[in-house]
Scaffold this motif. Structure first.
Motif: not given
Lengths: 425, 425
Positions: A108, A208-211, A213, A228, A230-231, A234
């Motif tokens: 990410g 940053d929508v890593i935590h 989506v 957007v 993400c990684n 998660k």
């Protein structure tokens, strides 16, 4: 073999380069630096309950299973379908119709660097809603590209619409960067108002929508978000190694019209368009300009397939219910713990972050949990190290059984440290 | 559940952000963009013999098996041992004692961009030994950073020591970049003289060893190379996704003394030193600044473990013998094929690249091979597309059985296209 050795030997010393006239096939090991004994041993790993949210995240079993599928060449129809499926899955995850949706190879963090390198040109101003460690890192990333004007607030802060509009009016940024879920501080930054502000003032929103989506409600198109990132490990529950992202037509326009090149060639948006690896134009030939991590593609596809089959609402519900249940049980059982983020509306769904009284050290507790129980929790970042405990029930671990197990191991752990767990009076 | 719902419901509409007072738990699917039907299907892949060298590479079974090992948290002793083992394995692979040896998350291309971004400062000159597609791409990478002075030669060319020294004397570069194995042209560039030249003239050698290490003799320290970069899926036989690299003390000195920052934060060498994720200093605490792709770490470790157990000489021998055997058999069986690289000493060990007469089109042949036989070969790059056929027996496929199988499928294929395969007269 006898028939080929006459061919092999005369060629080999020529091919060996720097070893002229030296027949290295007959070398003994003395010519070679030997391997270290440690790597000759068997690999030794053990099951660990990954609930730290950061140090590791559980992979969904169906996603792991995809690693064992046959490896294919990259331009075959079945692989092109996987590419298309990943794009479909990501559009569903982000709730967008953007055709420019893809996932680069990397973490990410690389995704965030890449997006900024593609979007920011000399002379642009970047407004960062700096609310914790992750935004602070973006400040450093942007500094390496150009000069940013960050909004400074203490970690854990939340920005209001009025504050953001005031900053946009005075700083006139081309990019507004926000971390929707600041996992290091456990806080949720409401972002649905930012899209309207950016449309009104002609700037591009990068989020940053890593935590977020797959974990709690998010609507890229409805909220008018431009970019957007993400990684995969998660909300999706796939292994680490790809950075998904999506671009609105406004973002594509900015990247296409730029007059300078980004610093990256591999991850230049215009390279992606040219080589068409992500089929950004499905009518043009498919070509790749790097080695495709085909097994990671399989696993990402399967993570997204699971999410698509179960449905986003079900995934949001599962994360909300299990994490809220864990928070409630921990606060009931251990009255000396308190919510780190006091305002409920500012708490992230996918994190349970609790503060300790001074007489407890969460670093010692974390060590005990991993050593005795194989349970990996987080003990804070930077200034909060040793002062908080952070659980994250994500993906395969977002359920009541894991929550109950954690309460039980915490009972043993607090008893081990001689901490009373009598009910709150 | 009855006991927790009273807690959950009031919180959820607050947490949902942008959905104030909306109880999304009761939503129907109409509020959500639905998933595409394609991703709801079962994933469909089939075994493919990967011998193209580029489009895909076979992963060693023991490396694939590592994906199924239990996932652990990143700071546990067993994981730190894996990190150390990977470093040991890479030192053996590169034949170096460098402590600054590691593998970033990404492809080989990202590794090359990263190394150059770390090494090159404003004012530096980069001399590129431009001998094919891969070096041409480096010219573009360096252009995006600074202005390079490349040496121009047609693809497939080889540079002599005299030529390189002449260029170093006149251009005074800080960096000399070479591709040791130019797989797109099938050529081997001898590099053992470059180290001495660079020591003499005070420049840093950077070497792409992607198609070399594990495949044919290479000695980083003996040849005085400063920086080498490779990928994981060729000589190592691990999946795509990490870019191994190693730095000499001269290279570390240049990176440590630089006065400007690289453009990347994630992959800044000084970040690696600071966070110590690769234990560049084993006496300091272990900390990571990104999500570790733990499963890829396992597989890389196992690829290197296999190489360490079997030994480099055995791996070089296996690659040389099988690829030479395939070349010999193809040339014997199909007299209309000719070596694309005419000088034996300029041929890469791990590639069999043969040219076609005008009446054959290798693009059609490639399509037939994949569609009828599930065999993935390469049909050239850029100007050579349709004119050559390229096989690469790498890793698990570097054996006589695969070579014999390929000769047999080529017999059927040439017969399909009505090409005579009578013995050479």
């Amino acid at each position: 073999m006898a028939t080929t050795s006459a061919i092999i030997l005369p060629c080999l010393f020529l091919i060996a380069g720097g070893q002229n006239n030296h027949d290295w096939l007959s070398w003994g090991n003395e010519a070679i630096l030997p391997p270290h004994s440690s790597i000759l041993e068997k690999i030794d790993t053990k099951p660990t309950l990954l609930v730290s949210g950061g140090r590791g995240n559980p992979t969904q079993p169906s996603s792991i299973a995809a690693f064992n599928l046959p490896q294919m060449a990259i331009a075959e129809d079945a692989v092109i379908k996987i590419v298309e499926d990943i794009k479909h899955g990501l559009r569903y995850l982000f709730q967008t119709n953007n055709s420019n949706t893809l996932a680069i190879v990397g973490t990410g963090s690389l995704g965030i660097e890449t997006v900024l390198d593609n979007l920011v040109e000399p002379g642009d101003t970047v407004l960062i809603l700096l609310n914790g460690m992750w935004a602070d890192r973006v400040k450093e990333i942007v500094t390496r590209l150009r000069i940013p004007i960050p909004m400074m607030k203490p970690p854990g802060s939340i920005f209001t619409m009025e504050e953001v509009e005031l900053e946009i009016r005075s700083k006139k940024p081309k990019i507004v960067y926000a971390v929707n879920g600041e996992s290091s501080a456990g806080v949720f930054q409401k972002v649905d108002f930012i899209g309207d502000l950016c449309h009104k003032h002609g700037c591009i929103t990068v989020l940053d929508v890593i935590h977020i989506v797959g974990i709690q409600p998010f609507f890229m198109d409805k909220w008018k978000m431009d970019v957007v990132v993400c990684n995969t490990q998660k909300g999706i529950g796939a292994p680490v190694g790809k950075a998904p992202m999506s671009f609105s037509s406004r973002a594509v326009e900015k990247m296409t019209n730029r007059t300078t090149t980004p610093h990256t060639l591999l991850n230049d948006f215009q390279s992606w368009q040219k080589y068409n690896y992500w089929r950004l134009d499905a009518t043009r030939p498919y070509f790749t300009h790097h080695s495709v991590p085909i097994l990671l593609m399989y696993t990402l596809r399967e993570g997204l397939a699971l999410l698509s089959r179960d449905g986003l609402i079900s995934s949001w519900k599962k994360h909300a219910e299990s994490n809220l249940y864990l928070r409630k049980r921990l606060l009931e059982e251990f009255p000396f713990l308190t919510d780190t983020v006091t305002e409920p509306k500012n708490r992230l769904v996918g994190v349970v972050m609790l503060s300790f009284p001074n007489y407890l050290n969460s670093t010692e507790i974390r060590t005990h949990l991993i050593e005795k129980h194989n349970v990996d929790v987080n003990n804070g970042f930077g200034p909060s190290v040793g002062k908080v405990i952070r659980f994250a029930l994500l993906g395969a671990n977002a359920n009541f059984e894991v929550a109950d197990k954690l309460v039980n191991v915490m009972k043993e752990t607090f008893a081990h440290f001689n901490v009373s767990s009598s009910p709150k009076t």
